[in-house]
Design a protein around this motif. Structure first.
Motif, mmCIF file in Angstrom:
data_model
loop_
_atom_site.group_PDB
_atom_site.id
_atom_site.type_symbol
_atom_site.label_atom_id
_atom_site.label_comp_id
_atom_site.label_asym_id
_atom_site.label_seq_id
_atom_site.Cartn_x
_atom_site.Cartn_y
_atom_site.Cartn_z
ATOM 1 N N GLN A 124 -5.935 7.079 -0.183
ATOM 2 C CA GLN A 124 -6.510 6.350 -1.312
ATOM 3 C C GLN A 124 -7.215 7.281 -2.299
ATOM 4 O OE1 GLN A 124 -8.593 3.499 1.294
ATOM 5 N NE2 GLN A 124 -7.455 1.883 0.241
ATOM 6 N N TYR A 175 0.829 -1.208 0.000
ATOM 7 C CA TYR A 175 0.000 0.000 0.000
ATOM 8 C C TYR A 175 0.866 1.261 0.000
ATOM 9 C CZ TYR A 175 -3.770 -3.229 1.157
ATOM 10 O OH TYR A 175 -4.665 -4.262 1.137
ATOM 11 N N SER A 188 1.844 1.788 -3.509
ATOM 12 C CA SER A 188 0.732 2.382 -4.263
ATOM 13 C C SER A 188 0.599 3.866 -3.949
ATOM 14 C CB SER A 188 -0.576 1.665 -3.920
ATOM 15 O OG SER A 188 -0.528 0.311 -4.305
ATOM 16 N N GLU A 242 3.324 5.748 -5.688
ATOM 17 C CA GLU A 242 3.075 5.788 -7.130
ATOM 18 C C GLU A 242 2.043 6.857 -7.483
ATOM 19 O OE1 GLU A 242 1.760 2.794 -10.806
ATOM 20 O OE2 GLU A 242 1.973 2.021 -8.766
ATOM 21 N N SER A 243 1.001 6.999 -6.666
ATOM 22 C CA SER A 243 -0.074 7.934 -6.998
ATOM 23 C C SER A 243 0.168 9.345 -6.467
ATOM 24 C CB SER A 243 -1.418 7.414 -6.470
ATOM 25 O OG SER A 243 -1.381 7.259 -5.064
#
Length: 218
Positions: free
Chosen positions: A206, A73, A76, A79-80
């Motif tokens: 998120q 996570y 992720s 990355e974002s």
């Protein structure tokens, strides 16, 4: 006293017992002090010795990120959000505080990859503060999967040197700041990674940074 004579044997035995008890007590006190003493912290102006934060940038808003280099996570999230964070740091709109923690040592087949990687992040930041963010980027770009042994010390060192930390080899090999990593991990808010806070307020990592981060910047 028996028959008018002093029992010197008993006296010496009693004295020896007292000395032994005092010595044992001193050892216990010393061990307790060792257990509660602060861990050795990296010597760098970019590292907060109390909180464990590695600071990057000089912006008015402070983004704190707690990351484990084996956490998918966290990969992720980087990355974002990574590009946007780097842009805001470069624009001096944001100060980034990175807290490398280790909660996934159990997921690296006994190699303690999370601790080794977090230790290396501190070694890099101590050796060359400008190399800290590039090193983190390289580590996440080459992130190993959970339940694998993770990267070797030699591979980690190669990324450190590519990032610009050429004097971190001994620190990485010796795991100099493993105890400091453990101390920082104890302060992890919420117990999971990534934890992302802007000026102390928890963000939803998120969501996109355009939704969650940029509208909150000064």
């Amino acid at each position: 006293m028996a028959g008018g004579k002093t029992n010197w044997v008993a006296i010496w035995i009693s004295a020896a017992v007292v000395v032994l008890l005092v010595a044992v007590g001193g050892i216990v006190v010393w061990m307790n002090n060792q257990a509660t003493a602060p861990a050795e912290a990296p010597a760098s102006a970019s590292i907060d010795e109390t909180t464990g934060a590695i600071r990057v940038g000089e912006g008015p808003d402070v983004l704190a990120t707690y990351v484990d280099f084996m956490c998918p996570y966290c990969g992720s999230f980087e990355e974002s959000w990574g590009e946007t964070i780097a842009e805001q740091v470069s624009a001096r709109a944001l100060t980034l505080e990175v807290y490398p923690v280790s909660i996934l040592d159990r997921a690296s087949q006994g190699t303690e990859f999370s601790t080794r990687a977090a230790n290396a992040m501190y070694c890099v930041a101590e050796d060359n503060p400008d190399a800290a963010y590039p090193f983190m980027d390289l580590m996440f770009s080459n992130q190993p999967a959970e339940t694998t042994p993770g990267l070797t010390d030699e591979e980690i060192l190669s990324f450190a040197e590519r990032a610009g930390a050429t004097g971190a080899a001994e620190c990485i090999a010796d795991r100099t700041y493993a105890d400091f990593v453990a101390q920082t991990t104890e302060q992890l808010p919420g117990g999971g990674t990534p934890a992302v806070l802007l000026n102390g307020e928890t963000l939803n990592w998120q969501a996109t940074p355009e939704q969650e981060l940029l509208p909150r910047l000064q």
